[in-house]
Motif scaffolding. Structure first.
Motif, PDB file in Angstrom:
ATOM      1  N   VAL A 114       1.245   2.559  -3.449  1.00 11.61           N
ATOM      2  CA  VAL A 114       0.617   2.308  -4.605  1.00 11.61           C
ATOM      3  C   VAL A 114       0.544   3.748  -5.019  1.00 11.61           C
ATOM      4  O   VAL A 114       0.671   4.449  -4.050  1.00 11.61           O
ATOM      5  N   THR A 130      -9.443   8.794  -6.488  1.00 15.58           N
ATOM      6  CA  THR A 130      -8.204   7.197  -6.472  1.00 15.58           C
ATOM      7  C   THR A 130      -6.717   8.991  -6.380  1.00 15.58           C
ATOM      8  O   THR A 130      -5.679   9.112  -5.681  1.00 15.58           O
ATOM      9  N   SER A 158     -11.900  -5.771  -6.760  1.00 16.66           N
ATOM     10  CA  SER A 158     -11.775  -4.625  -7.330  1.00 16.66           C
ATOM     11  C   SER A 158     -10.959  -4.451  -8.690  1.00 16.66           C
ATOM     12  O   SER A 158     -11.421  -5.378  -9.506  1.00 16.66           O
ATOM     13  N   VAL A 181     -11.665   4.500  -4.021  1.00 14.12           N
ATOM     14  CA  VAL A 181     -10.942   3.624  -3.538  1.00 14.12           C
ATOM     15  C   VAL A 181     -11.497   1.760  -2.394  1.00 14.12           C
ATOM     16  O   VAL A 181     -10.587   1.247  -2.362  1.00 14.12           O
ATOM     17  N   VAL A 182     -12.481   2.012  -2.249  1.00 12.19           N
ATOM     18  CA  VAL A 182     -12.988   0.959  -1.826  1.00 12.19           C
ATOM     19  C   VAL A 182     -12.881  -0.140  -2.628  1.00 12.19           C
ATOM     20  O   VAL A 182     -12.276  -1.561  -2.390  1.00 12.19           O
ATOM     21  N   ARG A 242      -1.050  -5.436  -9.124  1.00  9.61           N
ATOM     22  CA  ARG A 242      -1.637  -4.958  -9.167  1.00  9.61           C
ATOM     23  C   ARG A 242      -2.035  -3.334  -7.712  1.00  9.61           C
ATOM     24  O   ARG A 242      -1.139  -3.892  -7.090  1.00  9.61           O
ATOM     25  N   GLU A 243      -2.461  -2.491  -7.443  1.00  7.30           N
ATOM     26  CA  GLU A 243      -2.411  -1.604  -7.044  1.00  7.30           C
ATOM     27  C   GLU A 243      -3.739  -1.508  -6.372  1.00  7.30           C
ATOM     28  O   GLU A 243      -4.745  -0.840  -6.934  1.00  7.30           O
ATOM     29  N   ILE A 244      -4.152  -1.602  -5.082  1.00  7.43           N
ATOM     30  CA  ILE A 244      -4.522  -1.645  -4.442  1.00  7.43           C
ATOM     31  C   ILE A 244      -4.847  -1.170  -3.161  1.00  7.43           C
ATOM     32  O   ILE A 244      -3.445  -1.611  -2.105  1.00  7.43           O
ATOM     33  N   PRO A 245      -4.986   0.514  -2.974  1.00  4.94           N
ATOM     34  CA  PRO A 245      -4.961   1.082  -2.057  1.00  4.94           C
ATOM     35  C   PRO A 245      -5.490   0.564  -0.668  1.00  4.94           C
ATOM     36  O   PRO A 245      -5.320   1.247   0.492  1.00  4.94           O
ATOM     37  N   GLU A 246      -6.300  -0.281  -0.663  1.00  4.84           N
ATOM     38  CA  GLU A 246      -7.438  -0.981   0.714  1.00  4.84           C
ATOM     39  C   GLU A 246      -6.357  -2.087   1.384  1.00  4.84           C
ATOM     40  O   GLU A 246      -6.864  -2.937   0.198  1.00  4.84           O
ATOM     41  N   LEU A 287     -18.385  -2.255   0.620  1.00  2.79           N
ATOM     42  CA  LEU A 287     -18.213  -3.515   1.054  1.00  2.79           C
ATOM     43  C   LEU A 287     -19.051  -4.329   1.423  1.00  2.79           C
ATOM     44  O   LEU A 287     -18.825  -5.727   1.506  1.00  2.79           O
ATOM     45  N   ALA A 323     -10.663  -0.309  -4.815  1.00  2.00           N
ATOM     46  CA  ALA A 323      -9.191  -0.054  -6.158  1.00  2.00           C
ATOM     47  C   ALA A 323      -9.309  -0.142  -7.728  1.00  2.00           C
ATOM     48  O   ALA A 323      -8.980  -0.256  -8.386  1.00  2.00           O
ATOM     49  N   LYS A 339      -4.400  10.289  -3.196  1.00  2.00           N
ATOM     50  CA  LYS A 339      -3.140  10.114  -3.129  1.00  2.00           C
ATOM     51  C   LYS A 339      -2.524  10.976  -2.521  1.00  2.00           C
ATOM     52  O   LYS A 339      -2.013  11.275  -2.737  1.00  2.00           O
ATOM     53  N   SER A 364      -7.909  -4.332   2.983  1.00  2.00           N
ATOM     54  CA  SER A 364      -9.001  -5.199   3.624  1.00  2.00           C
ATOM     55  C   SER A 364      -9.247  -5.400   1.900  1.00  2.00           C
ATOM     56  O   SER A 364      -9.758  -6.163   1.973  1.00  2.00           O
ATOM     57  N   THR A 405       0.931  -1.018   0.207  1.00  2.00           N
ATOM     58  CA  THR A 405      -0.184   0.240   0.351  1.00  2.00           C
ATOM     59  C   THR A 405       1.029   1.491  -0.261  1.00  2.00           C
ATOM     60  O   THR A 405       0.307   2.575  -0.573  1.00  2.00           O
ATOM     61  N   ALA A 406       1.894   1.154   0.687  1.00  2.00           N
ATOM     62  CA  ALA A 406       3.002   1.659   0.829  1.00  2.00           C
ATOM     63  C   ALA A 406       3.696   2.870  -0.571  1.00  2.00           C
ATOM     64  O   ALA A 406       3.615   3.871  -1.168  1.00  2.00           O
TER      65      ALA A 406
END
Lengths: 527, 308
Positions: free
Chosen positions: A39, B260, B165, B251-252, A228-232, B149, B254, B264, A234, A36-37
């Motif tokens: 992304v 986004t 996602s 964001v959820v 892949r880039e996924i910011p979350e 979610l 992705a 960021k 979960s 995540t850091a």
């Protein structure tokens, strides 16, 4: 009629063939989720970038590689020699190496590449700043002429920011280098890159010059890699759980349990590069008294924190540096360890007598201090434990929480007394960064400015001619800082990764500081 | 009509200026700056000062604003400080994704919302009306972050119908479109229902009934036309909100997009990018309002008459 039949038959067999080849291809493919850091890294241009992701390490090679113990090993440089006075370095280059666009890698490309640091606008010039010029000795030998000794050169050369780029296409592509096209010598070539979304890499079939720390010199075993880039976090975890992806390059501590609950998922841990610590502002009473600082530092029970906050995963910290660094090997007496008896004795000696309600008093004033932390849940949890441990020796700390992106500006006010924070770095120069007298507020959260420390700091930063001297000087500087208690070390986390065990088989040992080129060279997809 | 339109467009100028001041200043009042994200461990304090000069951050705020506004008016959004690429490039990459998502969500909420509203109005106070209005209440009160979610848990994790996602193929659009679109759908359904019921009581409807037209025909051909005027206005207003609402949803799930990019850049204090993103969102709201006014004028003969 016959013709159209033949046509459709042909079409059917072609699509059938495509289906089969797609299946074999799928077996050779793995999908990773970038940490995540990382992304949103907007380019694969190492010379201009301020942030690079893990895929960068597969497109490019570096001159030297680093093993898990942080020692340096050959890669594109087969061997090297440093002059006794530190004023020059000679590198013998690997032969037969080519870039993805067919250009050869040799002494001329190294010279042209180093010169890019001086001519390209950006913030990375300092990496090559000590190199005054590069001399081409012969096609496979280069000599770096230094403007000053730089014992940290090999560290810089092993960093992704010193990935060896192909100079001709770099010049020709301009701003598009690293975005639309990019050429390195690495085990994978860039196929496509959508910023913030995904990067697809394909295997470089000619690759046979892998880093010395990898078992497989090349080519890599997996044909195609998607990042892949996924910011979350979960969302990334749910992708792993449902089989959408095969590997997560970062797993937060609170999701590790969830991963372990799944039969086909596993967690891989490697030694971390983070240290969690409690800075102590040496200019703010009562911490202008070194006895109170030492007491607060020795009130921290690192073992208990490791067990209760981090579930036993990771290691305690008793110096300011990660254990893998040689400069962390300070005298035992300088290490900061839990010692409640000593903490209590020091506070008594400093005139802070235990008062009612377990809070110490001096001249009618209670020993009340502020304890700053940031909004992430893990920080808040840890800070509450620190608060309780301080209370146990009679220091009442009041917690103030700041938003993670804004806390640096709060530190710049210099109003902090105690704080809980962490850093991520794998070089001893981090001591200079956080305790240098000219960076008070932030990064020097401890507001520490001590003449003797400054002397040792200068010796450590610029006084060494070679690596052994640098280690000795930094160890001395680090050791002295520890004895002044401008902070209390707390915890060293691990780097945690999660992967699908049905899909991937990982090398038994990864001899590298992080999950990078060496790990990817030996990675296999299960059939 | 034309003078009205010109006047309406001119009114946008002061609004734009006010918005630009707000966008520029709130960002600079947030503690922190982009240089913190650029400074490498080990760089000297002088390097910081040099960087501030290079990116023009050493100048007083009003001067920085003037330079920025001047450039924006010339179509130059500047270069991202942290991302180190032209802001226009970053926006050009992100915007199509947000427009596709927002457009589909708008389409979904309109079509489904109008149909549900009409069905509810035609069955006023009977069970279909109650069921639809009950569902609408739930739909309009659920926060989109949470709804997203929940949809992932049901349709991706449990049923495995759609990917969790990403932005690969139409399958990955279904859940985000639903997440954004459900709220709008609820609103459209409610407004359609109310204005249908309101229009049904008007004199011209009584007249149509007297002329012997079939009730269903009256409802669908005549009443619905009247009832759609407020719906169109609301939809136009929502264009901006849908792009803004896409922020958390992107964001959820992705997904790449303006949201986004905004989040960021905000965490990195990359001023030029954040300013450009906010400007885009504000312009979408402004143009949506304008579009709503124009459409309303075109559809309502009374407004049309008043203008010419």
């Amino acid at each position: 009629m016959t013709l159209s039949f033949r046509k459709s038959f042909l079409a059917a067999s072609v699509s059938l063939a495509a289906l089969f080849s797609a299946q074999t291809l799928a077996a050779q493919e793995a999908v990773f989720v970038i940490g995540t850091a990382e992304v949103g890294a907007p380019t694969y241009n190492p010379i201009k970038a301020t942030m690079l992701n893990t895929a960068t390490a597969l497109i490019f090679d570096r001159m030297v590689s680093q093993a898990a113990d942080l020692s340096y090993h050959p890669w594109l440089a087969e061997s090297w020699e440093e002059a006794a006075d530190g004023m020059s370095w000679t590198f013998k280059l690997k032969e037969g190496v080519t870039f993805h666009n067919g250009e050869p890698f040799n002494a001329d490309t190294v010279k042209a590449w180093i010169e890019l640091f001086k001519t390209t606008e950006g913030e990375n010039a300092y990496m090559a700043e000590a190199i005054a010029s590069v001399e081409v000795v012969d096609a496979s030998t280069v000599k770096f002429v230094m403007s000053r000794p730089e014992p940290n050169l090999l560290y810089n050369l092993s960093s992704t920011f010193m990935s060896v780029v192909e100079p001709k296409s770099f010049a020709a592509l301009g701003d598009n280098y690293g975005v639309t096209e990019v050429y390195g010598t690495g085990p994978y070539k860039l196929e496509s890159f959508a910023v913030g979304q995904e990067t697809v890499l394909v295997r470089n079939e000619d690759y046979k010059w892998g880093p010395a720390v990898a078992a497989n010199a090349g080519p890599a075993k997996v044909e195609r890699l998607t990042f892949r880039e996924i910011p979350e976090d979960s969302t990334a975890f749910l992708e792993l759980k449902t089989g959408g992806v095969d590997f997560l390059l970062s797993v937060p501590a609170d999701l590790m349990g969830e991963v372990q609950k799944e039969a086909n998922l596993a967690v891989l841990t490697m030694a971390g590069q983070d240290v969690w610590y409690m800075p102590i502002n040496v200019t703010k009473a009562p911490f202008d008294d070194i006895r109170v600082r030492e007491a607060a530092a020795k009130a921290i029970n690192q073992e208990e924190i490791l067990a209760s906050v981090f579930g036993g995963v990771g290691a305690v910290a008793d110096t300011f540096l990660i254990s893998a660094l040689p400069e962390s090997k300070v005298a035992d007496s300088a290490k900061i360890k839990f010692d409640p008896a000593r903490a209590n004795a020091l506070l008594d000696e400093a005139g802070w007598a235990m008062g009612d309600g377990g809070v110490r008093m001096k001249d009618g004033q209670p020993l009340k201090v502020t304890l700053w932390t940031q909004s992430d849940s893990i920080f808040r949890r840890l800070t509450e434990v620190v608060q309780a441990q301080l209370k146990a020796v009679g220091i009442e700390a009041e917690i103030t929480t700041f938003d993670s992106s804004m806390i640096r500006d709060q530190y710049k006010t210099g109003e902090q007394q105690l704080a809980v924070r962490s850093y991520n770095w794998d070089n001893a120069d981090i001591v200079d960064w956080f305790f240098g007298g000219d960076r008070l507020g932030y990064p020097n959260v401890s507001m520490y400015n001590d003449p003797k420390a400054e002397e040792l700091r200068t010796a450590a930063m610029t006084g060494a001619k070679n690596m052994d001297e640098r280690v000795a000087n930094f160890t001395a500087y680090h050791e002295y800082v520890l004895t002044q208690f401008p902070m209390a070390p707390i915890y060293q986390p691990v780097q945690a990764f999660a992967y699908n065990t049905d899909r991937l088989s990982l090398p038994a040992t990864i001899n590298a500081p992080s999950f990078g080129t060496a790990a990817f060279m030996d990675l296999e997809v299960k059939e | 009509m034309l003078p009205w339109l010109v006047k309406r467009l001119l009114m946008l100028v002061p609004v734009f200026l006010a918005v630009s001041v707000v966008i520029f200043s709130i960002l600079h009042f947030i503690p922190g700056d982009p240089i913190d994200n650029l400074l490498k461990i080990g760089s000297s304090p002088e390097a910081r000062a040099e960087m501030e000069v290079r990116y023009g951050l050493d100048k007083p705020l009003p001067v920085q604003y003037g330079i920025w506004l001047g450039n924006v008016l010339q179509g130059d959004l500047g270069t991202a400080i942290v991302a180190r690429r032209p802001v226009a490039d970053l926006i050009a990459q992100a915007l199509p994704h947000s427009l596709r998502l927002g457009g589909l969500a708008l389409l979904f909420s309109t079509v489904v919302g109008v149909v549900l509203g009409v069905v509810a109005a035609l069955n006023r106070d009977r069970w279909p009306d109650r069921a639809i209005m009950g569902g609408v209440l739930v739909g309009s009160t659920m926060p989109s972050f949470w709804l997203g979610l929940i949809l992932i848990l049901i349709f991706s994790v449990s049923l495995g119908w759609f990917p969790v996602s990403g932005a690969r193929g139409w399958q990955s659009l279904v859940l985000p479109v639903l997440t954004i679109g459900l709220g709008g759908m609820a609103l459209v359904a409610r407004i359609t229902r109310v204005s249908m019921i309101e229009a049904s009581g008007r004199d011209f409807v009584t007249l149509l009934h007297a002329k012997g037209l079939s009730p269903l025909r009256i409802q669908l051909r005549h009443v619905l036309r009247h009832a759609l005027i407020p719906v169109v206005t609301i939809l136009a207003l929502r264009i901006g909100w849908i792009l803004g609402g896409a922020v958390t949803v992107e964001v959820v799930f992705a997904r790449p997009g303006l949201g986004t990019l905004l989040i960021k850049s905000l965490s990195q204090h990359d001023y030029p990018v954040v300013q450009a993103c906010l400007l885009m969102l504000a312009m979408a709201v402004m143009l949506g309002t304008l579009l709503g006014d124009i459409l309303q004028a075109l559809m309502d003969p009374r407004v049309r008459a008043a203008l010419s």
